[in-house]
Scaffold this motif. Structure first.
Motif, PDB file in Angstrom:
ATOM      1  N   LEU A  18      -9.797  39.000 -13.648  1.00  0.00           N
ATOM      2  CA  LEU A  18     -10.530  38.885 -14.906  1.00  0.00           C
ATOM      3  C   LEU A  18      -9.674  39.325 -16.090  1.00  0.00           C
ATOM      4  CD1 LEU A  18     -14.082  40.039 -13.754  1.00  0.00           C
ATOM      5  CD2 LEU A  18     -13.254  37.692 -14.127  1.00  0.00           C
ATOM      6  N   ASP A  19      -8.851  40.351 -15.900  1.00  0.00           N
ATOM      7  CA  ASP A  19      -7.915  40.769 -16.957  1.00  0.00           C
ATOM      8  C   ASP A  19      -6.908  39.654 -17.259  1.00  0.00           C
ATOM      9  OD1 ASP A  19      -9.132  43.246 -17.179  1.00  0.00           O
ATOM     10  OD2 ASP A  19      -7.579  44.310 -16.043  1.00  0.00           O
ATOM     11  N   GLU A  20      -6.409  39.002 -16.216  1.00  0.00           N
ATOM     12  CA  GLU A  20      -5.449  37.906 -16.379  1.00  0.00           C
ATOM     13  C   GLU A  20      -6.053  36.776 -17.225  1.00  0.00           C
ATOM     14  OE1 GLU A  20      -3.773  34.341 -13.534  1.00  0.00           O
ATOM     15  OE2 GLU A  20      -4.090  36.303 -12.605  1.00  0.00           O
ATOM     16  N   TYR A  21      -7.297  36.413 -16.929  1.00  0.00           N
ATOM     17  CA  TYR A  21      -7.922  35.316 -17.665  1.00  0.00           C
ATOM     18  C   TYR A  21      -8.375  35.750 -19.060  1.00  0.00           C
ATOM     19  CZ  TYR A  21      -7.324  31.912 -14.076  1.00  0.00           C
ATOM     20  OH  TYR A  21      -6.740  31.028 -13.200  1.00  0.00           O
ATOM     21  N   SER A  22      -8.670  37.007 -19.232  1.00  0.00           N
ATOM     22  CA  SER A  22      -8.964  37.510 -20.570  1.00  0.00           C
ATOM     23  C   SER A  22      -7.730  37.372 -21.445  1.00  0.00           C
ATOM     24  CB  SER A  22      -9.424  38.967 -20.492  1.00  0.00           C
ATOM     25  OG  SER A  22      -9.702  39.458 -21.774  1.00  0.00           O
ATOM     26  N   GLU A  23      -6.583  37.742 -20.906  1.00  0.00           N
ATOM     27  CA  GLU A  23      -5.321  37.604 -21.635  1.00  0.00           C
ATOM     28  C   GLU A  23      -5.012  36.130 -21.891  1.00  0.00           C
ATOM     29  OE1 GLU A  23      -2.010  38.420 -23.750  1.00  0.00           O
ATOM     30  OE2 GLU A  23      -3.480  39.912 -23.072  1.00  0.00           O
ATOM     31  N   LYS A  24      -5.187  35.304 -20.888  1.00  0.00           N
ATOM     32  CA  LYS A  24      -4.935  33.862 -21.021  1.00  0.00           C
ATOM     33  C   LYS A  24      -5.818  33.240 -22.106  1.00  0.00           C
ATOM     34  CE  LYS A  24      -4.677  29.721 -18.156  1.00  0.00           C
ATOM     35  NZ  LYS A  24      -4.646  29.201 -16.787  1.00  0.00           N
ATOM     36  N   SER A  25      -7.062  33.690 -22.183  1.00  0.00           N
ATOM     37  CA  SER A  25      -8.017  33.114 -23.134  1.00  0.00           C
ATOM     38  C   SER A  25      -7.576  33.292 -24.583  1.00  0.00           C
ATOM     39  CB  SER A  25      -9.412  33.724 -22.934  1.00  0.00           C
ATOM     40  OG  SER A  25      -9.445  35.086 -23.314  1.00  0.00           O
ATOM     41  N   GLU A  62     -17.390  35.519 -25.442  1.00  0.00           N
ATOM     42  CA  GLU A  62     -16.171  35.755 -26.209  1.00  0.00           C
ATOM     43  C   GLU A  62     -16.386  37.007 -27.034  1.00  0.00           C
ATOM     44  OE1 GLU A  62     -14.323  36.291 -29.886  1.00  0.00           O
ATOM     45  OE2 GLU A  62     -16.302  35.381 -29.829  1.00  0.00           O
ATOM     46  N   LYS A  63     -15.391  37.866 -27.078  1.00  0.00           N
ATOM     47  CA  LYS A  63     -15.438  39.041 -27.944  1.00  0.00           C
ATOM     48  C   LYS A  63     -14.029  39.300 -28.447  1.00  0.00           C
ATOM     49  CE  LYS A  63     -17.041  43.781 -28.241  1.00  0.00           C
ATOM     50  NZ  LYS A  63     -17.695  44.888 -27.541  1.00  0.00           N
ATOM     51  N   TRP A  64     -13.876  39.354 -29.766  1.00  0.00           N
ATOM     52  CA  TRP A  64     -12.590  39.568 -30.408  1.00  0.00           C
ATOM     53  C   TRP A  64     -11.545  38.558 -29.925  1.00  0.00           C
ATOM     54  CZ3 TRP A  64     -13.091  42.215 -34.617  1.00  0.00           C
ATOM     55  CH2 TRP A  64     -14.047  43.216 -34.692  1.00  0.00           C
ATOM     56  N   GLY A  65     -11.998  37.338 -29.675  1.00  0.00           N
ATOM     57  CA  GLY A  65     -11.083  36.271 -29.303  1.00  0.00           C
ATOM     58  C   GLY A  65     -10.674  36.239 -27.849  1.00  0.00           C
ATOM     59  N   GLU A  66     -11.322  37.038 -27.032  1.00  0.00           N
ATOM     60  CA  GLU A  66     -10.985  37.105 -25.610  1.00  0.00           C
ATOM     61  C   GLU A  66     -12.212  36.844 -24.749  1.00  0.00           C
ATOM     62  OE1 GLU A  66      -8.870  40.582 -24.175  1.00  0.00           O
ATOM     63  OE2 GLU A  66      -8.232  41.009 -26.224  1.00  0.00           O
ATOM     64  N   LEU A  67     -11.952  36.343 -23.559  1.00  0.00           N
ATOM     65  CA  LEU A  67     -13.010  36.163 -22.575  1.00  0.00           C
ATOM     66  C   LEU A  67     -13.494  37.515 -22.074  1.00  0.00           C
ATOM     67  CD1 LEU A  67     -14.639  34.381 -20.540  1.00  0.00           C
ATOM     68  CD2 LEU A  67     -12.674  34.623 -18.997  1.00  0.00           C
ATOM     69  N   ARG A  68     -14.787  37.674 -22.031  1.00  0.00           N
ATOM     70  CA  ARG A  68     -15.399  38.845 -21.389  1.00  0.00           C
ATOM     71  C   ARG A  68     -16.302  38.321 -20.274  1.00  0.00           C
ATOM     72  NH1 ARG A  68     -12.061  41.154 -24.343  1.00  0.00           N
ATOM     73  NH2 ARG A  68     -12.587  42.825 -25.747  1.00  0.00           N
ATOM     74  N   TRP A  69     -16.112  38.828 -19.073  1.00  0.00           N
ATOM     75  CA  TRP A  69     -16.853  38.390 -17.892  1.00  0.00           C
ATOM     76  C   TRP A  69     -17.383  39.653 -17.228  1.00  0.00           C
ATOM     77  CZ3 TRP A  69     -16.448  33.326 -15.345  1.00  0.00           C
ATOM     78  CH2 TRP A  69     -17.051  33.274 -14.087  1.00  0.00           C
ATOM     79  N   TYR A  70     -18.688  39.840 -17.266  1.00  0.00           N
ATOM     80  CA  TYR A  70     -19.305  41.043 -16.714  1.00  0.00           C
ATOM     81  C   TYR A  70     -20.122  40.691 -15.476  1.00  0.00           C
ATOM     82  CZ  TYR A  70     -18.225  42.731 -21.415  1.00  0.00           C
ATOM     83  OH  TYR A  70     -17.582  43.064 -22.588  1.00  0.00           O
ATOM     84  N   PHE A 126      -9.137  35.375 -38.672  1.00  0.00           N
ATOM     85  CA  PHE A 126      -9.741  34.551 -37.627  1.00  0.00           C
ATOM     86  C   PHE A 126      -9.580  35.334 -36.329  1.00  0.00           C
ATOM     87  CE2 PHE A 126     -10.770  30.515 -39.450  1.00  0.00           C
ATOM     88  CZ  PHE A 126      -9.926  30.369 -40.544  1.00  0.00           C
ATOM     89  N   PHE A 127     -10.658  35.751 -35.749  1.00  0.00           N
ATOM     90  CA  PHE A 127     -10.572  36.477 -34.487  1.00  0.00           C
ATOM     91  C   PHE A 127     -10.919  35.575 -33.317  1.00  0.00           C
ATOM     92  CE2 PHE A 127     -10.836  39.945 -37.496  1.00  0.00           C
ATOM     93  CZ  PHE A 127      -9.797  40.746 -37.050  1.00  0.00           C
ATOM     94  N   LEU A 128     -10.631  34.281 -33.508  1.00  0.00           N
ATOM     95  CA  LEU A 128     -10.834  33.311 -32.450  1.00  0.00           C
ATOM     96  C   LEU A 128      -9.537  32.557 -32.231  1.00  0.00           C
ATOM     97  CD1 LEU A 128     -14.251  31.725 -33.502  1.00  0.00           C
ATOM     98  CD2 LEU A 128     -13.855  33.415 -31.714  1.00  0.00           C
ATOM     99  N   PRO A 129      -9.201  32.283 -30.977  1.00  0.00           N
ATOM    100  CA  PRO A 129      -8.025  31.450 -30.743  1.00  0.00           C
ATOM    101  C   PRO A 129      -8.391  29.992 -31.049  1.00  0.00           C
ATOM    102  CG  PRO A 129      -9.019  32.078 -28.658  1.00  0.00           C
ATOM    103  CD  PRO A 129      -9.788  32.770 -29.736  1.00  0.00           C
ATOM    104  N   LEU A 130      -7.799  29.471 -32.094  1.00  0.00           N
ATOM    105  CA  LEU A 130      -8.064  28.092 -32.506  1.00  0.00           C
ATOM    106  C   LEU A 130      -6.741  27.349 -32.636  1.00  0.00           C
ATOM    107  CD1 LEU A 130     -10.661  28.787 -35.342  1.00  0.00           C
ATOM    108  CD2 LEU A 130     -11.160  27.799 -33.093  1.00  0.00           C
ATOM    109  N   CYS A 131      -6.712  26.114 -32.140  1.00  0.00           N
ATOM    110  CA  CYS A 131      -5.531  25.289 -32.344  1.00  0.00           C
ATOM    111  C   CYS A 131      -5.514  24.880 -33.825  1.00  0.00           C
ATOM    112  CB  CYS A 131      -5.565  24.062 -31.438  1.00  0.00           C
ATOM    113  SG  CYS A 131      -6.869  22.876 -31.819  1.00  0.00           S
TER     114      CYS A 131
END
Length: 134
Positions: A96-103, A72-80, A122-127
């Protein structure tokens, strides 16, 4: 939703095997997806792996694909990864861009719908529930 165990994932997607980057040694029963935050893994981890696998099969690259980092970086998925053949390069990057946005809209802890609260730093997506418990 039940997420697959590492054993189940590794049987389906051998490219998820955790390896020593220097020696290539495989760590038994450990999976690259373990690095994905739990909420995202619950919500879309299996789905993303299935879609990536279809691309890898298309390019005959299942045995050669290597993940270098999932985080996770800045609230988004990063997949390298270490790259893929040109035939699937654009498709994989778009996926990967689609799922980064979804995350950005999925709670990183529990997998429920969430948003990043930029106003409160809060730079995390939290419910709402997870936000109250953090």
């Amino acid at each position: 939703m039940k997420i697959k165990t590492n054993k189940e994932l590794l049987e389906l997607y051998p490219w998820l095997k955790l390896r020593n980057v220097c020696t290539g040694e495989v760590y038994e029963n450990e999976c690259e997806l373990d690095a994905m935050p739990r909420g995202w893994r619950i919500s879309f981890g299996d789905e993303l792996c299935e879609k990536i696998n279809k691309l890898l099969v298309k390019a005959n690259y299942v045995n050669d694909y290597r993940i270098t980092e999932i985080k996770e970086k800045w609230g988004e998925l990063r997949w390298y990864n270490n790259g893929v053949p040109e035939i699937i390069f654009e498709e994989l990057n778009n996926l990967l861009d689609e799922y980064s946005e979804k995350s950005k809209h999925i709670c990183i802890n529990c997998g429920l719908p969430a948003e990043i609260d930029y106003e409160k730093s809060f730079f995390l997506p939290l419910c709402e529930k997870c936000k109250k418990n953090s």
